[in-house]
Design an enzyme around this catalytic site. Structure first.
Site, mmCIF file in Angstrom:
data_model
loop_
_atom_site.group_PDB
_atom_site.id
_atom_site.type_symbol
_atom_site.label_atom_id
_atom_site.label_comp_id
_atom_site.label_asym_id
_atom_site.label_seq_id
_atom_site.Cartn_x
_atom_site.Cartn_y
_atom_site.Cartn_z
ATOM 1 C CB CYS A 380 -0.976 -0.043 1.167
ATOM 2 S SG CYS A 380 -2.358 1.111 1.000
ATOM 3 C CG HIS A 513 -3.585 -3.937 2.744
ATOM 4 N ND1 HIS A 513 -2.704 -3.492 3.704
ATOM 5 C CD2 HIS A 513 -4.154 -2.817 2.206
ATOM 6 C CE1 HIS A 513 -2.740 -2.163 3.763
ATOM 7 N NE2 HIS A 513 -3.612 -1.734 2.863
ATOM 8 C CD GLU A 515 -1.420 -6.713 4.869
ATOM 9 O OE1 GLU A 515 -1.696 -5.568 5.296
ATOM 10 O OE2 GLU A 515 -0.930 -6.915 3.741
#
Length: 536
Positions: A380, A513, A515
């Site tokens: 990001c 993102h 994750e």
């Protein structure tokens, strides 16, 4: 539908989220279909506007919901995809009740906490906990007795009578005072008494302590809290390996205690794969050092919760690659003081964030990784600072390059505000949730698309987003001519999603993102990095 409710007493931070997730894992291992709901009693609609210093990370769900980090625990432990409906807040409930009142849905009645608010809470729970789910695990945030949670406690008490099959697990602290050296049960006794006074009685006690619960403490709690000794569970510390918690519960027959209350007769839990992963974690020796350069931390205070999913994704990748993870927490604002950590890292990760504080430190970290050929992953904002750094250092006429987020008057805006964003409202107005990224071949350099190879040479990938600024599409051609290649774009081809530096061993930035979709045993490809390319 069967319900398992997890409450906490005495203090916050006892690990109700991990407990709820671990109970879910145990029930899944018995062959049951499980979902989870997190109740957050705060007045906010969601977690999207909360400070990471105060609340930790904002976990982004598939449908764009911004939620508490415990929703991430549920998704990772249970390998499920949840929605914003799986997170109930006082703000959401009150908004729904007020909208109904304005429509005249209550037919002239005086709108009250009981029954209208409590009914709305129960209706919401039962709407989310629908077939084909067998068990719904509900975590009540905060501490029993908090004024904010009272309507939810009342609603759960009513729900327990309405549905019947309802198991309540109460998590409480059993401290050891150094002066006497024995486990003290009074805090748990008092929190159970508070719970009972509000209309709920625990079926199971989950006792958090530094060491295994002693027999005398177990018997005392069973007698004073009116549960069987087999329903008093020891949730003692397991160190850094939280994957041990479901195994800890199974070894104490926690599943039998829950299933007995829920009137379920199922197979014994199969945790072979889960146990193997936990044992592998404990056996790892060869380290891999990752410098995580973040803005929500300082030299003396490391706010790990602000980067909770990032750290978990690094853990998933390191275990998959048989490496022992060591994260060096590098505060972007004090980069000079922490420079040795950056220099000694095997890889550098710059995660997301908002605002200009610490940005110059992140830019320097990206520069250090690029010039010294150190593996770099920017997420990001981490992708955006990589673009800004490249413009300043490589494109000779752009030394003042910046994002309009940090300098609205910059003459070289490499990163700009997205045209569809709102400048007046911040809650729920970003580009949120799952979006598709298409991989693009390099027209300027004779190299393959590293990003596509990371994901197994597919043509596109769906990942979760949370941002309101983007790389300036008017500058893309200039960057690519200079060697910075945008290998992933949205369906229009105008919004940049992935950037990579072709002649660097591993220099990748992603606007999304990754994750949030990483799982134990299924690490995100961008976190496993170069090794993932060799596998594919």
């Amino acid at each position: 539908m069967k319900y398992v409710v997890v409450t906490g007493g005495g203090m916050s931070g006892l690990g109700k989220g991990v407990t709820s997730s671990s109970v879910g894992v145990l029930l899944q291992a018995c062959g049951l279909r499980v979902t989870c709901i997190k109740i957050d009693p705060y007045l906010n609609i969601d977690a999207g506007t909360m400070s990471p210093f105060e609340h930790g990370e904002v976990f982004v769900l598939q449908d764009g919901g911004e939620a508490d980090l415990d929703l991430g625990n549920y998704e990772r432990f249970l390998d499920v995809t949840l929605t914003s409906d799986n997170n109930i807040t006082t703000g959401k409930i009150n908004r729904t009740v007020m909208e109904k009142e304005r429509r005249g849905a209550y037919l002239g009645k005086t709108v009250q906490v009981v029954p209208h608010v409590t009914d709305e809470i129960q209706d919401w729970i039962q709407r989310v906990a629908h077939a084909p789910v067998d068990v719904c695990v509900i975590e009540l945030g905060g501490t029993v007795g908090d004024i904010e949670s009272c309507p939810f406690v009342e609603a759960l008490a009513e729900l327990s009578y309405r549905v019947g099959d309802f198991c309540l697990i109460h998590v409480s602290h059993v401290p050891v005072l150094s002066a006497v050296g024995e486990q003290k049960t009074k805090p748990t006794q008092h929190s159970v008494r508070t719970l009972r006074s509000l209309g709920l009685a625990p079926n199971i006690l989950a006792c958090r302590s530094n060491s295994p619960l002693e027999g005398y403490a177990r018997e005392k709690l069973a007698r004073s809290c009116h549960v069987s000794s087999g329903s008093v569970l020891s949730l003692h510390d397991v160190g850094k390996n939280v994957w041990r918690v479901p195994i800890l519960l199974r070894d104490q027959k926690a599943h039998e205690a829950v299933l007995r209350v829920l009137n379920l007769d199922v197979k014994e839990p199969d945790l072979k794969e889960w146990t193997a992963r936990a044992e592998l974690f404990d056996a790892l020796v060869e380290p891999v050092r990752i410098a995580l350069v973040g803005k929500y931390m300082g030299l003396t205070r490391i706010n790990k919760d602000a980067y909770f999913s990032v750290e978990k994704a690094l853990l998933h990748a390191s275990v998959a690659l048989r490496k022992k993870l060591a994260v060096d927490w590098v505060p972007a604002e004090d980069l000079e003081a922490a420079w040795n950590k950056l220099k000694g890292a095997d890889g550098i990760l710059v995660p997301g964030g908002f605002g200009d504080r610490g940005v110059e430190g992140k830019i320097l970290a990206a520069k250090h990784a690029r010039e010294n050929r150190i593996p770099y992953l920017g997420i990001c904002l981490g992708m955006q600072v990589a673009v800004i750094e490249f413009a300043r250092s490589v494109l000779l006429d752009m030394q003042d390059a910046n994002s309009t987020e940090f300098d609205a008057e910059t003459k070289n805006p490499c990163v700009v505000f997205m045209p569809e964003g709102s400048r007046t409202h911040v809650g729920g107005t970003m580009r949120l949730g799952s979006r598709r990224t298409y991989f693009h071949h390099n027209d300027h350099h004779d190299v393959g698309c590293m990003a596509a190879r990371l994901y197994g040479n597919v043509s596109y990938v769906d990942e979760r987003h949370r941002h309101r600024y983007e790389v300036n599409p008017e500058m893309v051609a200039r960057f690519e001519e200079a060697g910075l290649w945008f290998s992933g774009r949205d369906e229009s081809g105008e919004r940049m999603e992935i950037v990579e530096l072709g002649e660097h061993p591993f220099y990748v930035g992603v606007q999304f993102h990754p994750e949030f979709k990483s799982r134990p045993g299924k690490p995100s490809p961008v976190f496993t990095g170069k090794t993932q390319i060799l596998i594919n």
